[in-house]
Design an enzyme around this catalytic site. Structure first.
Site, PDB file in Angstrom:
ATOM      1  N   GLY A  47       0.894  -1.102  -0.274  1.00 42.08           N
ATOM      2  CA  GLY A  47       0.004   0.050   0.045  1.00 42.08           C
ATOM      3  C   GLY A  47       0.725   1.238   0.052  1.00 42.08           C
ATOM      4  CB  SER A  49       5.379   2.623   3.589  1.00 39.00           C
ATOM      5  OG  SER A  49       6.062   3.563   3.082  1.00 39.00           O
ATOM      6  CB  CYS A  79       5.204  -4.200  -1.279  1.00 37.49           C
ATOM      7  SG  CYS A  79       5.733  -2.808  -2.659  1.00 37.49           S
ATOM      8  CG  HIS A 187       2.539  -6.783  -4.232  1.00 37.14           C
ATOM      9  ND1 HIS A 187       1.704  -6.227  -3.228  1.00 37.14           N
ATOM     10  CD2 HIS A 187       3.417  -5.725  -4.764  1.00 37.14           C
ATOM     11  CE1 HIS A 187       2.264  -4.890  -3.001  1.00 37.14           C
ATOM     12  NE2 HIS A 187       3.164  -4.791  -3.840  1.00 37.14           N
ATOM     13  CD  GLU A 189       0.260  -9.324  -1.873  1.00 37.76           C
ATOM     14  OE1 GLU A 189       1.405  -9.875  -1.784  1.00 37.76           O
ATOM     15  OE2 GLU A 189       0.245  -8.059  -2.052  1.00 37.76           O
TER      16      GLU A 189
END
Ligand code: GLN
Length: 209
Positions: A47, A49, A79, A187, A189
């Site tokens: 996202g 930070s 990330c 990432h 995910e």
């Protein structure tokens, strides 16, 4: 069964949650300190930070998480999450600062701020012996880079030369582990390959014993 928290202040927490659930793990969105109760591990997603760091302080999550990290509680940052795990990012920003890493934000400049590549990660063989030697497809989105690690840190992956912005290979690290703490610049995910989630769940299971 393990319960894994996914920090849900900003960023792509939903994707992590879905992967965890697809692996049969209970995933809990974490927004407040009481959400940390009874967790076996925690993921800090990608996202922004600066936003996540600021909200973490505002919601009273930073101090308990720092304390838990120090006690061996497993945390994985992807990330932006990796940026938050680092002790040093070269400037002032609210961080968790629990891993001995020097990280550069947005290390890939504007032209190539997003790219995909294949990484060699020998340690993933432990979670999936059948896929021994199979590289992992990694998605980098305005990604950070680990430019240096401390003594207790194990390097899990470096960028292949064609993607590496730095000359020396030890400055092009994109995955690292320190005890029960894990950091990836990309990432996992967002791809169908869930070996990194399995790898983290192994850390969680071992920490529980
Ligand atoms: N560039 C973002 C930051 O510095 C990280 C990007 C991401 O998490 N995909 O926080």
């Amino acid at each position: 069964m393990s319960v894994i928290g996914v920090l849900a202040l900003q960023g792509d927490f939903q994707e992590h949650k879905e992967v965890l659930e697809s692996l049969g793990v209970e995933a809990r969105e974490v927004r407040l300190p009481q959400d940390l109760e009874g967790l076996d591990g925690m993921i800090i997603p990608g996202g922004e930070s600066t936003t996540i760091g600021r909200l973490m302080v505002e919601y009273g999550l930073r101090e308990p998480l720092r304390h838990m990290a120090g006690e061996g509680f497993p945390i994985w940052g992807t990330c932006a999450g990796m940026i938050l795990m680092a002790k040093d990012i070269g400037h002032d920003q609210l961080l968790l600062g629990c891993m001995d890493l020097v990280v550069e934000r947005n290390a890939f400049g504007r032209q190539v701020d997003s790219f995909e590549t294949e990484l060699e990660v020998p340690q993933l063989e432990a979670v999936s012996p059948k896929e021994k030697g199979k590289k992992i497809h990694a998605v980098f989105i305005r990604a950070p880079l680990i430019t240096s690690v401390g003594k207790g840190v194990e390097v899990l992956a470096r960028l292949p030369e064609k993607n590496a912005p730095r000359h020396a290979e030890d400055h092009n690290i994109v995955a690292a582990r320190q005890g029960n703490l894990l950091a990836t610049a990309f990432h996992p995910e967002l791809t169908g390959d869930h070996r990194f989630h399995h790898y983290f769940l192994d850390i969680v299971h071992q920490a529980k014993r």
